[in-house]
Structure formats: C-alpha cells, structure tokens
Scaffold this motif. Structure first.
Motif, mmCIF file in Angstrom:
data_model
loop_
_atom_site.group_PDB
_atom_site.id
_atom_site.type_symbol
_atom_site.label_atom_id
_atom_site.label_comp_id
_atom_site.label_asym_id
_atom_site.label_seq_id
_atom_site.Cartn_x
_atom_site.Cartn_y
_atom_site.Cartn_z
ATOM 1 N N LEU A 1 -4.383 13.009 -6.195
ATOM 2 C CA LEU A 1 -5.572 12.664 -5.412
ATOM 3 C C LEU A 1 -5.939 11.205 -5.628
ATOM 4 O O LEU A 1 -6.072 10.745 -6.758
ATOM 5 N N TRP A 2 -6.094 10.464 -4.529
ATOM 6 C CA TRP A 2 -6.469 9.056 -4.593
ATOM 7 C C TRP A 2 -7.897 8.820 -4.164
ATOM 8 O O TRP A 2 -8.602 8.010 -4.742
ATOM 9 N N GLU A 3 -8.317 9.499 -3.102
ATOM 10 C CA GLU A 3 -9.657 9.226 -2.569
ATOM 11 C C GLU A 3 -10.174 10.411 -1.769
ATOM 12 O O GLU A 3 -9.410 11.249 -1.314
ATOM 13 N N VAL A 4 -11.498 10.456 -1.638
ATOM 14 C CA VAL A 4 -12.168 11.400 -0.750
ATOM 15 C C VAL A 4 -13.045 10.564 0.167
ATOM 16 O O VAL A 4 -13.876 9.784 -0.300
ATOM 17 N N ILE B 1 -9.405 14.134 2.252
ATOM 18 C CA ILE B 1 -8.785 13.607 1.047
ATOM 19 C C ILE B 1 -7.600 12.719 1.393
ATOM 20 O O ILE B 1 -6.899 12.966 2.369
ATOM 21 N N GLY B 2 -7.395 11.691 0.598
ATOM 22 C CA GLY B 2 -6.205 10.855 0.668
ATOM 23 C C GLY B 2 -5.387 11.157 -0.572
ATOM 24 O O GLY B 2 -5.898 11.081 -1.688
ATOM 25 N N TYR B 3 -4.125 11.520 -0.425
ATOM 26 C CA TYR B 3 -3.340 12.022 -1.543
ATOM 27 C C TYR B 3 -1.854 11.804 -1.325
ATOM 28 O O TYR B 3 -1.417 11.477 -0.227
ATOM 29 N N ARG B 4 -1.096 12.028 -2.389
ATOM 30 C CA ARG B 4 0.362 12.095 -2.322
ATOM 31 C C ARG B 4 0.769 13.477 -2.784
ATOM 32 O O ARG B 4 0.280 13.968 -3.794
ATOM 33 N N MET C 1 0.837 -1.183 0.000
ATOM 34 C CA MET C 1 0.000 0.000 0.000
ATOM 35 C C MET C 1 0.881 1.246 0.000
ATOM 36 O O MET C 1 1.836 1.327 0.745
ATOM 37 N N ILE C 2 0.539 2.191 -0.825
ATOM 38 C CA ILE C 2 1.259 3.456 -0.884
ATOM 39 C C ILE C 2 0.901 4.274 0.345
ATOM 40 O O ILE C 2 -0.257 4.327 0.768
ATOM 41 N N ASP C 3 1.910 4.892 0.947
ATOM 42 C CA ASP C 3 1.687 5.709 2.126
ATOM 43 C C ASP C 3 1.078 7.041 1.702
ATOM 44 O O ASP C 3 1.767 7.909 1.166
ATOM 45 N N LEU C 4 -0.222 7.205 1.909
ATOM 46 C CA LEU C 4 -0.931 8.416 1.517
ATOM 47 C C LEU C 4 -0.995 9.388 2.675
ATOM 48 O O LEU C 4 -1.100 9.001 3.832
ATOM 49 N N GLU C 5 -0.987 10.676 2.339
ATOM 50 C CA GLU C 5 -1.261 11.716 3.321
ATOM 51 C C GLU C 5 -2.764 11.919 3.347
ATOM 52 O O GLU C 5 -3.473 11.564 2.411
ATOM 53 N N ARG C 6 -3.242 12.521 4.410
ATOM 54 C CA ARG C 6 -4.673 12.794 4.520
ATOM 55 C C ARG C 6 -4.882 14.223 4.956
ATOM 56 O O ARG C 6 -4.169 14.740 5.796
ATOM 57 N N LYS C 7 -5.853 14.852 4.356
ATOM 58 C CA LYS C 7 -6.202 16.223 4.684
ATOM 59 C C LYS C 7 -7.705 16.269 4.874
ATOM 60 O O LYS C 7 -8.459 15.878 4.003
ATOM 61 N N PHE C 8 -8.122 16.687 6.028
ATOM 62 C CA PHE C 8 -9.532 16.681 6.368
ATOM 63 C C PHE C 8 -10.149 18.039 6.107
ATOM 64 O O PHE C 8 -9.540 19.059 6.335
ATOM 65 N N CYS C 9 -11.373 18.035 5.640
ATOM 66 C CA CYS C 9 -12.129 19.251 5.419
ATOM 67 C C CYS C 9 -13.389 19.115 6.268
ATOM 68 O O CYS C 9 -14.014 18.077 6.288
#
Length: 183
Positions: free
Chosen positions: A135-138, A114-117, A1-9
């Motif tokens: 962007l990978w996922e919301v 959001i899940g992103y790199r 699994m790629i290590d994704l960052e997450r940013k919450f809104c």
C-alpha cells in the motif's frame, strides 16, 4: 515513478466526514469483487503496514491519486475483519485541502481509492485474488471502483451488527471454498 495500481472503494456510507476535515472509513473491503474483478483477501495489507511502521512512514493521503497533491494525513490505517480502515485529517491550510473539504461537505465527491502494488495474487476464473498488497496511498476520489465506501456525517468506525459481520464472513468463506474447489 513506480507504476501503481488503483482500487477504488465507493458508495454505501462507509467514508465519514466531520468538522469538514476529519475523514474515516474503509478504503478497501475484503472478499468483495470490484468492477475490475479483483478481490482483496484478509491479511493482504499486513506486511505492508508493518514495513511502513518499521520505517516510521505513513500511508499518504492524496487528491485523486495525484502524487503532487497531498491533502492531508492518515492518522490511523489498519486491517480489521471487514477491510482496511483509515481515519485522517484533511489539511485545510492547503488550497487543495480546502477544496476537498468543501467538495466532501457538499457531497460532490465521496469515494476512497487505494494506490498499491500487487505483491501476491492468484487468478481464479475471471477473479484475481490479491493476497499481499504493498500500500502506497489512499486518495479521496470522484469515481470509486468498489461500491461500498462513501461519505456520511460522522468519523467514528461503523459498528457492524453481528448479523452483518456474519454475512461478510460467510461471503469470505464461500469465496475461499469456491477457490479451493476450482483449483
């Protein structure tokens, strides 16, 4: 699994829900620092969204960033002057989708994340300015990090007033000016 960052809104009536399954709102807002000190710049999602479209792929809708729990589909994902707008459907045929719709309807959850790199970013003091994001996922989440996207009662894009739009753009321009002045 790629290590994704997450940013919450989060809070502020930006995520909307209708019929218990249609959700819409801003998953990310430009020019606003989140609790981690990150600021997403306008255009940061452009290349990622184009690459997904070229491959015939969609941004995934997940529950709490869990890749084993897709709960719906994002039918619309695009940038506008304010941020990253998403609109989609929670699939109530899926057990977790039914639970998510019930929790949203009750107001127990109300955030987007959001899940992103990070592809390109620059540090400006304590702030990291994200200029290109893959962007990978919301996800629908309980605890958002950016305090401007929560659930309310309709699924149409909010119509920002001219004054609100001008205030948002002024903030983006001030941040750009400050960054240029600082280095």
């Amino acid at each position: 699994m790629i290590d994704l960052e997450r940013k919450f809104c989060a809070p502020g009536g930006v995520l909307n829900v209708t019929d218990g399954s249609v959700v819409a709102g801003y998953a990310s807002l430009f020019g606003q620092a989140d609790q981690g000190g990150d600021v997403v710049e306008p255009g940061a999602y452009e290349a990622s969204l184009a690459a997904l479209a070229d491959r015939g792929c969609r941004v995934k809708m997940l529950w709490q960033h869990d890749p084993t729990q897709p709960i719906g589909v994002w039918d619309e994902v695009h940038e506008d002057a304010r941020g990253l707008w998403v609109k989609g459907r929670i699939l109530t045929e899926v057990a977790r989708g039914r639970e998510a719709a019930a929790l949203l309807g009750a107001g127990a959850i109300d955030g987007l994340s959001i899940g992103y790199r990070t592809k390109r970013a620059a540090k400006s003091g304590a702030v990291r300015r994200l200029s290109e994001i893959e962007l990978w996922e919301v996800s629908l989440v309980t605890f958002p990090m950016l305090s401007q996207a929560r659930v309310s009662a309709k699924a149409e894009p909010p119509e920002p007033s001219e004054a609100a739009w001008m205030a948002d753009m002024a903030a983006v321009l001030r941040a750009a000016r400050d960054e240029l002045a600082g280095g």
